[in-house]
Every structure is written in C-alpha cells, then in structure tokens.
Design an enzyme around this catalytic site. Structure first.
Site, mmCIF file in Angstrom:
data_model
loop_
_atom_site.group_PDB
_atom_site.id
_atom_site.type_symbol
_atom_site.label_atom_id
_atom_site.label_comp_id
_atom_site.label_asym_id
_atom_site.label_seq_id
_atom_site.Cartn_x
_atom_site.Cartn_y
_atom_site.Cartn_z
ATOM 1 N N LYS A 100 0.263 -8.619 -3.497
ATOM 2 C CA LYS A 100 0.307 -8.744 -4.966
ATOM 3 C C LYS A 100 0.503 -10.180 -5.434
ATOM 4 O O LYS A 100 0.022 -10.574 -6.487
ATOM 5 C CB LYS A 100 1.376 -7.839 -5.561
ATOM 6 C CG LYS A 100 2.768 -7.982 -4.990
ATOM 7 C CD LYS A 100 3.024 -7.010 -3.882
ATOM 8 C CE LYS A 100 4.151 -7.468 -3.010
ATOM 9 N NZ LYS A 100 4.900 -6.402 -2.399
ATOM 10 N N VAL A 127 -0.196 -2.728 -6.102
ATOM 11 C CA VAL A 127 0.687 -2.184 -7.143
ATOM 12 C C VAL A 127 0.940 -0.713 -6.849
ATOM 13 O O VAL A 127 0.001 0.061 -6.660
ATOM 14 C CB VAL A 127 0.058 -2.299 -8.551
ATOM 15 C CG1 VAL A 127 1.071 -1.890 -9.617
ATOM 16 C CG2 VAL A 127 -0.464 -3.704 -8.816
ATOM 17 N N ILE A 131 0.543 4.832 -4.210
ATOM 18 C CA ILE A 131 0.110 5.607 -5.384
ATOM 19 C C ILE A 131 -1.300 5.190 -5.797
ATOM 20 O O ILE A 131 -1.546 3.998 -6.015
ATOM 21 C CB ILE A 131 1.041 5.361 -6.603
ATOM 22 C CG1 ILE A 131 2.500 5.605 -6.237
ATOM 23 C CG2 ILE A 131 0.616 6.212 -7.789
ATOM 24 C CD1 ILE A 131 3.473 5.161 -7.320
ATOM 25 N N LYS A 200 3.170 -7.457 -10.256
ATOM 26 C CA LYS A 200 2.461 -6.171 -10.330
ATOM 27 C C LYS A 200 2.051 -5.836 -11.761
ATOM 28 O O LYS A 200 0.939 -5.372 -11.993
ATOM 29 C CB LYS A 200 3.343 -5.073 -9.736
ATOM 30 C CG LYS A 200 3.503 -5.223 -8.220
ATOM 31 C CD LYS A 200 4.592 -4.325 -7.682
ATOM 32 C CE LYS A 200 4.704 -4.401 -6.177
ATOM 33 N NZ LYS A 200 5.914 -3.771 -5.658
ATOM 34 N N GLY A 297 6.893 0.607 1.670
ATOM 35 C CA GLY A 297 7.011 1.165 3.016
ATOM 36 C C GLY A 297 5.686 1.087 3.752
ATOM 37 O O GLY A 297 4.613 1.037 3.148
HETATM 38 N N1 HSE Z 1 9.032 -5.280 -2.025
HETATM 39 C C1 HSE Z 1 8.110 -4.373 -2.633
HETATM 40 C C2 HSE Z 1 8.885 -3.248 -3.293
HETATM 41 C C3 HSE Z 1 7.176 -3.843 -1.596
HETATM 42 O O1 HSE Z 1 10.063 -3.093 -2.971
HETATM 43 O O2 HSE Z 1 8.338 -2.550 -4.127
HETATM 44 C C4 HSE Z 1 6.015 -3.064 -2.150
HETATM 45 O O3 HSE Z 1 5.204 -3.860 -2.966
#
Ligand code: HSE
Length: 372
Positions: A100, A127, A131, A200, A297
């Site tokens: 991102k 993003v 999902i 994002k 994850g």
């Molecule tokens: N560090 C990001 C989060 C990872 O915790 O959402 C996923 O983009």
C-alpha cells in the site's frame, strides 16, 4: 501454463507461495490455466524451506526470463520494491502487490508504465487484506457516484484496541502479539500513528474520485493518545473507540482524514474486532454496502494477491483499465467542516455533544467524532 515469481519471502510472500501450492487446482480452474511458481527472490537463504530450490537473490534473472509473465511484489516499502516493480513492468510483466505504501505514493506513475507496456499493475491486497474491495468498488459499484467511504482498515490497531477494551492486555502486550501474528508493519509506528490507514484511504479515494490523494497531506491521528479511561467511559454506553479512515464528497470538495472515532452500538463497525477490517461504501445508486473480513495476516493477504494473479492471467491480452489523474489540493479538505456528534472530555467531565463541526466543539481536551 502461466509462470510467476514472488519478490520478498516474508509474511505475505510465503503465504502467496503456500496458496499457489495448496490451491493449484482452484487457481487453474479460475485462471483457465495453471499458475506455476518459478522463482522467489529474497536476499536471505531458506535452506529447509519446501521452496528452497526456487529461491534466488538476483532479480535480473526474473527480469530477463521471458517465460515469467507475473510478478508478485511482497517486499513492501518504496525502495527496492519500487525499483523492481518498475523494472518488471518495463520488461513487459504484470505486477501484483500488497504494498500500500508504494501504491499510495507511486501508483499513478506505475499504472502509467503498465498502460504503456500493455500489462497489469494490480493491488487488491493493498487495502483490506483478504477482503474483496477494490475490484467491487471499481467494477461492481462502477455505476455509482461514490459519496462516502469510511472504515476500519488497519488490523494491528483494531487488534490492540480490542485487547485493551477487553482488559487483560496492555498496549505493549497487544502490539507484541499483533507483531507475532504477522499483522503489524516492520516498523509498527506506521500502524500506531495511522499512516498505514492513511495510505489505504488514499488508495480508496484515488480509485473512487479518479484523482491522486497524497498521504503526506492527509490529516492523520493514530491510536497512541487513546486513554484507557475513554475506552471505559464509552463502553459504559455500548460504544467502542476505533481508528476510522474516511473520505467523501461534500460541497464540491473531497474530504479525507484518519482519526479515532467513538463508534456507537447502532453502527455496523461497532462489532468489528481483532484484526478484522470493515469498510462502508455509500454510492448514490446502491446506498450503503459493507465489506468485512480479515484485513491482515499471511494467508488472507495472499488470497487477494493470488486473486490478482488470476486476474492478470485472464487479462493478458487486454489489460484492465484502472488508474487516476493528478491531484488537486484545492479540492481537498481535512473534514473539519463535517458536522457530527462528538464525545468530549476534560478531566473527569465528559459529554456527548449535539451535531456540530469541529470548530464548534469548544474547549475540551479530548474530542472524538461519534459514528452512529
Ligand atoms: N499492518 C497492516 C495492518 C497489515 O495491520 O492492517 C495489512 O495491511
């Protein structure tokens, strides 16, 4: 047969390799041909790894191998990831990514190169992790004028806030667990300070409004200042404090900002906990849609990266047309004029204010917008 390479064998890259290996039959069915992993580029060595025979350290091997048509960039950051992405696109390969930071800062340029070379630059995983969001936003909701997008787009901070609210875990313990589970950025201050969420929401705004939004210019407040006391007071009336990223259109301008909100039990985002993300999109034809799932994850993110690989195979001859134009800072606001209810506190006194703009909230020490 389509041949692919992975750049970076960390949390996401290893997930991509696993999905390609474990779900080969499903991927072949969806893509119409098998997708075979040929190389993994990483400067580290992984002698006991099942993919050890594919690991190389020299990116130019991938760059010069005409058989490799798809490159998954899962290195992260804007240094070597930018250089390799550019070189892969210039070599006529489609690039898919979860990065991102790179998409938010150089996406327009990289999409321009992809268009010139008639290849794809796809970033569904950037993003909302696993999902499906960017493709539904640009395709399924393509007939709408997007009025607002708001949501929880950072898994690490949502995980920390959930652990703090449920008690039992300190901020440090929760962050440590989020890091071990592979949710946090290499430098978790990007999560805590809201920068990851900011990147994002900028990508979502780029796609929704067709113009570049510069993350450096977006009002961004993280979760570092959230006091346990406010979490406790809000839980007394069923509300939860969540880090919310928001963008929308109002009075001929686009507003965009990231800040903690008090999310009331009436709002669907109230029940979104742990590393889950949820994004509400309001279009002028469809009304409100909610997208929910694992936002961080290894495997959820890999699911989206490999989905883009499938799309790149399907769009080998005719590239997918996505992109956005230059930004216009005159049209962007930090949302301070947006009217909402507010939770405010000074010392032991707290109140829920009637709808007003930020300027009319008065002289309280702590002010969080309320989301109903
Ligand atoms: N560090 C990001 C989060 C990872 O915790 O959402 C996923 O983009």
């Amino acid at each position: 047969m389509a041949y692919a390479a992975i750049l970076g064998y960390g949390t996401v890259g290893s997930g991509v390799a696993k999905v390609l290996t474990d779900n080969g039959a499903e991927i072949e069915k969806a893509a119409g041909e098998a997708v075979k992993l040929k190389y993994i580029v990483d400067v580290r060595s992984f002698p006991d790894d099942p993919n050890a025979d594919k690991i190389i350290s020299d990116f130019s091997v991938v760059e010069n191998d005409a058989e490799v048509g798809i490159v998954a960039e899962t290195i992260g950051g804007t240094g070597v990831a930018y250089e390799f992405t550019k070189r892969a696109l210039l070599a006529g390969k489609s690039v898919v990514t979860s990065n991102k930071e790179l998409v938010a800062s150089r996406g327009r340029e990289l999409l321009g190169i992809a268009a010139e070379k008639n290849v794809n630059y796809l970033f569904e995983a950037s993003v909302g992790g696993g999902i499906p969001l960017l493709r539904p936003l640009t395709l399924c909701l393509g007939a709408n004028r997007i009025e607002e997008i708001k949501g929880i787009v950072n898994g690490t901070t949502n995980y920390i806030l959930t652990c703090m609210e449920k008690g039992g875990m300190s901020f440090e313990e929760a962050l440590d667990t989020a890091q071990r589970l592979g949710y946090a950025e290499r430098d978790p201050s990007a999560d805590i300070e809201g920068k990851d969420a900011c990147r994002k929401i900028c990508i979502l705004a780029d796609l929704a409004f067709g113009r570049e939004f510069d993350p450096e210019k977006v009002r961004t407040v993280g979760i570092g200042g959230i006091a346990a006391e406010d979490i406790k007071i809000c839980s007394g009336f069923g509300a939860r404090i969540k880090l919310i990223a928001r963008t929308g259109q109002a009075e001929g301008k686009e507003y965009i900002f990231v800040e903690p909100h008090v999310v009331m039990p009436t709002c669907m985002l109230n029940g979104v906990s742990e590393s889950f993300n949820a994004i509400l999109v309001r279009g002028n034809a469809v009304g409100e849609c909610m997208f929910y799932g694992r936002g961080a994850g290894s495997m959820p993110t890999a699911s989206a990266v490999v989905g883009d690989m499938i799309d790149a195979v399907l769009h080998r001859e005719k590239r997918r047309s996505i992109g956005w134009g230059a930004g216009n800072s005159d049209r962007i606001s930090d949302g301070s004029e947006l009217v909402s209810r507010w939770y405010v506190r000074s010392g032991e006194r707290w109140e829920l204010l009637d709808p007003c703009s930020r300027a009319d909230t008065g002289d309280w020490d702590i002010k969080y917008r309320i989301m109903d």
